[in-house]
Design an enzyme around this catalytic site. Structure first.
Site, PDB file in Angstrom:
ATOM      1  N   CYS A 291      49.555  33.975 -12.473  1.00 16.01           N
ATOM      2  CA  CYS A 291      48.565  35.011 -12.406  1.00 16.01           C
ATOM      3  C   CYS A 291      48.682  35.894 -11.083  1.00 16.01           C
ATOM      4  CB  CYS A 291      47.434  34.802 -12.787  1.00 16.01           C
ATOM      5  SG  CYS A 291      47.249  34.128 -14.567  1.00 16.01           S
TER       6      CYS A 291
HETATM    7  N1  LIG Z   1      48.402  30.528 -16.918  1.00 20.37           N
HETATM    8  C1  LIG Z   1      47.117  31.014 -16.810  1.00 20.37           C
HETATM    9  O1  LIG Z   1      46.547  30.430 -15.983  1.00 20.37           O
HETATM   10  C2  LIG Z   1      46.917  32.461 -17.223  1.00 20.37           C
HETATM   11  C3  LIG Z   1      45.396  32.823 -17.385  1.00 20.37           C
HETATM   12  C4  LIG Z   1      45.266  34.042 -17.717  1.00 20.37           C
HETATM   13  C5  LIG Z   1      46.494  34.824 -18.509  1.00 20.37           C
HETATM   14  N2  LIG Z   1      47.502  34.139 -18.422  1.00 20.37           N
HETATM   15  C6  LIG Z   1      48.737  35.308 -19.061  1.00 20.37           C
HETATM   16  O2  LIG Z   1      48.910  34.760 -20.225  1.00 20.37           O
HETATM   17  C7  LIG Z   1      50.379  34.964 -20.506  1.00 20.37           C
HETATM   18  C8  LIG Z   1      51.073  33.428 -21.111  1.00 20.37           C
HETATM   19  O3  LIG Z   1      50.966  32.748 -19.795  1.00 20.37           O
HETATM   20  P1  LIG Z   1      51.070  31.033 -20.043  1.00 20.37           P
HETATM   21  O4  LIG Z   1      50.675  30.508 -18.690  1.00 20.37           O
HETATM   22  O5  LIG Z   1      50.345  30.740 -21.272  1.00 20.37           O
HETATM   23  O6  LIG Z   1      52.718  30.803 -20.138  1.00 20.37           O
HETATM   24  P2  LIG Z   1      53.102  29.446 -20.561  1.00 20.37           P
HETATM   25  O7  LIG Z   1      54.642  29.694 -19.858  1.00 20.37           O
HETATM   26  O8  LIG Z   1      52.497  28.395 -20.219  1.00 20.37           O
HETATM   27  O9  LIG Z   1      53.554  29.793 -22.217  1.00 20.37           O
HETATM   28  C9  LIG Z   1      54.187  30.769 -22.896  1.00 20.37           C
HETATM   29  C10 LIG Z   1      54.889  30.113 -24.088  1.00 20.37           C
HETATM   30  O10 LIG Z   1      55.415  31.172 -24.613  1.00 20.37           O
HETATM   31  C11 LIG Z   1      56.595  30.495 -25.210  1.00 20.37           C
HETATM   32  N3  LIG Z   1      57.490  31.629 -25.538  1.00 20.37           N
HETATM   33  C12 LIG Z   1      58.219  32.680 -24.775  1.00 20.37           C
HETATM   34  N4  LIG Z   1      58.752  33.636 -25.545  1.00 20.37           N
HETATM   35  C13 LIG Z   1      58.596  33.285 -26.658  1.00 20.37           C
HETATM   36  C14 LIG Z   1      58.925  34.214 -27.774  1.00 20.37           C
HETATM   37  N5  LIG Z   1      59.814  35.204 -27.963  1.00 20.37           N
HETATM   38  N6  LIG Z   1      58.208  33.646 -29.116  1.00 20.37           N
HETATM   39  C15 LIG Z   1      57.353  32.637 -29.138  1.00 20.37           C
HETATM   40  N7  LIG Z   1      57.117  31.973 -27.959  1.00 20.37           N
HETATM   41  C16 LIG Z   1      57.774  32.369 -26.633  1.00 20.37           C
HETATM   42  C17 LIG Z   1      57.301  29.503 -24.085  1.00 20.37           C
HETATM   43  O11 LIG Z   1      58.065  28.935 -24.732  1.00 20.37           O
HETATM   44  C18 LIG Z   1      55.916  28.823 -23.580  1.00 20.37           C
HETATM   45  O12 LIG Z   1      55.789  27.930 -24.250  1.00 20.37           O
HETATM   46  C19 LIG Z   1      51.177  35.587 -19.512  1.00 20.37           C
HETATM   47  O13 LIG Z   1      50.881  36.891 -19.669  1.00 20.37           O
HETATM   48  C20 LIG Z   1      50.051  35.259 -18.254  1.00 20.37           C
HETATM   49  O14 LIG Z   1      50.084  36.050 -17.161  1.00 20.37           O
HETATM   50  C21 LIG Z   1      48.099  33.043 -17.826  1.00 20.37           C
END
Ligand SMILES: NC(=O)c1ccc[n+]([C@@H]2O[C@H](COP(=O)([O-])OP(=O)(O)OC[C@H]3O[C@@H](n4cnc5c(N)ncnc54)[C@H](O)[C@@H]3O)[C@@H](O)[C@H]2O)c1
Length: 454
Positions: A291
């Site tokens: 983030c």
């Molecule tokens: N990690 C955090 O602390 C946090 C907090 C708030 C918001 N976010 C936002 O949330 C979003 C996701 O972050 P995250 O940390 O969960 O990421 P992550 O990498 O932990 O999880 C994302 C998942 O999406 C899957 N993926 C990728 N492409 C895909 C597709 N086309 N179809 C289906 N699945 C797919 C991946 O395999 C993975 O398991 C980002 O935009 C991030 O900025 C993250």
């Protein structure tokens, strides 16, 4: 879980715009709406679990087949959902993971929680969102609510998603409902979990906002409805710009305090005694995770299209990115004062995750610091109860157990992540030199270790 296999059809959703809205509202309110959460990572899995707890049946979709198999065995991959919880939800039939996007056809609500990283050029990499929305469009049915949760630049929902739905002759707010609602969780934070954090929702039309708000009210007590997806997208970016800028301020302040021979943490704590108008941020070895190092660049990038050059964002980035180099300098200077050079020194890094309590090493400054030290000839090792293995400069490293013998054999204990599992008192007793970038030893006394703090 048989109802996961139902497919939308005309008898289920008989036609007029009011019908779509009313029927979906009813299905949400009586918890019979079927939910698909695309992306089962740090954000998607806890969100899916929360809706399961509320009695909804949820399919977690992910392209990573190994992740899907693991989740279906009841093994969670995030600190916010325990294996016990996941297994219970699986056994009771509330949760199922899948890589088959055709399940979208039988879903009433589709949440998108896929990564939004940066390209090497530092421009937004929106390819994951695009690939996901292509799948959603392929399986789109009238009467569905689609909500983007991935952090992204202002305009994504209306400029990128909406035209893809409209190209299939869907009209937002009438036969399909589209909104943006940023995820704001802090993985590993036990005090504020998904259900404790207010949800901001901005729909493409007022009906979209109302439906999205109704949906989230099933799991959180406070929903903040805003006038557009753009406001919701910007709210999330502003939160993270705020953090990035304030962390940068604390980091620069610590550099200034060092010149003045004063502990920056003592000053910040003293300032924090003011009961209004001040919020403490502390210096650290740099910023990491998915983030803070990334999201501000989404806003700065978007502003370039308006010929506006953001100023706070790149300045904060510059300061925060200088911190790993500063930590390397601190280690070098401390060893030098002992007539030791970096080349050949044994340095034990305590923690490699980007923050306390998680095993996430994405963008972790610890990796950059360890890599730099290694290139300067340091014999580096690390310990992290949440990260069993890492690869650094093409070399495999495994986490070591920290005990008196390991500490005594090290020239410098370098605290990079203040996990609560570490015994900092033992480090004070057995180490000769500690470089503490997290203030983990601040309240401790005793021992003979020399402590250098940020
Ligand atoms: N990690 C955090 O602390 C946090 C907090 C708030 C918001 N976010 C936002 O949330 C979003 C996701 O972050 P995250 O940390 O969960 O990421 P992550 O990498 O932990 O999880 C994302 C998942 O999406 C899957 N993926 C990728 N492409 C895909 C597709 N086309 N179809 C289906 N699945 C797919 C991946 O395999 C993975 O398991 C980002 O935009 C991030 O900025 C993250």
């Amino acid at each position: 879980m048989s109802n996961l296999n139902l497919v939308h059809n005309d008898s289920q959703y008989p036609g007029s715009h009011e019908d779509y809205y009313t029927q979906l509202s009813e299905r949400i309110a009586n918890h019979t709406a079927r939910i698909a959460v695309i992306g089962q990572g740090y954000v998607g899995l806890p969100l899916a679990a929360e809706f399961c707890h509320a009695g909804f049946r949820v399919t977690g979709i992910d392209i990573d087949k190994e992740r899907v198999r693991t989740l279906n065995r009841g093994v969670s991959l995030t600190p916010d959902v325990s294996d016990t919880t996941l297994l219970a939800l699986r056994t009771a039939g509330y949760y199922e993971a899948s890589w088959d996007f055709s399940v979208l056809k039988s879903s009433d609500v589709i949440l998108i929680c896929v990564p939004t990283p940066l390209r090497k050029s530092k421009d937004p990499d929106i390819s994951y969102v695009l690939a996901t929305v292509e799948q959603v469009v392929k399986h789109l049915c009238p009467g569905q609510l689609i909500i983007l949760e991935s952090t992204t630049y202002p305009g994504t929902t209306e400029e990128l998603l909406l035209p893809m739905f409209e190209a299939r002759a869907y009209v937002a707010g009438e036969d399909v409902f589209v909104a943006f609602s940023p995820e704001r969780i802090d993985p590993g934070n036990k005090q504020f979990t998904v259900k404790d954090i207010p949800k901001i929702t901005g729909g493409v039309t007022p009906a979209c906002t109302r439906l999205a708000a109704l949906f989230y009210r099933q799991i959180v007590s406070k929903v903040v409805e805003v006038s557009s997806p753009r406001v919701a997208e910007l709210a999330k970016l502003y939160e993270n710009v705020f953090r990035s800028v304030n962390i940068a301020l604390a980091n620069e302040f610590s550099l200034m305090c060092r010149q003045l021979g004063v502990s920056s943490r003592e000053v910040i704590d003293a300032a924090a005694s003011k009961p209004f108008g001040f919020m403490p941020f502390y210096p650290g070895p740099g910023i990491g995770g998915h983030c803070i190092p990334i999201d501000p660049a989404y806003l700065a990038w978007k502003m370039k299209f308006s010929n506006y050059q953001a100023r706070f964002i790149p300045l904060a980035e510059e300061i925060n990115q200088s911190m790993p180099g500063h930590v390397v300098d601190l280690v070098s200077e401390a060893l030098n004062a002992r007539k030791r050079c970096l080349n050949g020194a044994n340095v034990l890094a305590i923690g490699v995750a980007y923050k306390r309590g998680v095993g996430d090493i994405r963008e972790s400054p610890a990796l950059q610091i360890m890599d730099s030290l290694m290139k300067l000839g340091v014999n580096i090792s690390y310990s992290d109860p949440h990260v069993a293995k890492i690869v650094l400069g093409g070399k495999d490293f495994s986490s070591v157990e920290v005990d008196a013998t390991v500490i005594k054999a090290t020239d410098c204990v370098l605290i990079l992540t203040d996990h609560q599992e570490f015994d900092y008192q033992a480090m004070l007793v057995h180490a000769s030199l500690i470089v503490d970038t997290r203030g983990a030893t601040r309240a401790l006394t005793g021992g003979n270790a020399q402590i250098i703090s940020l």
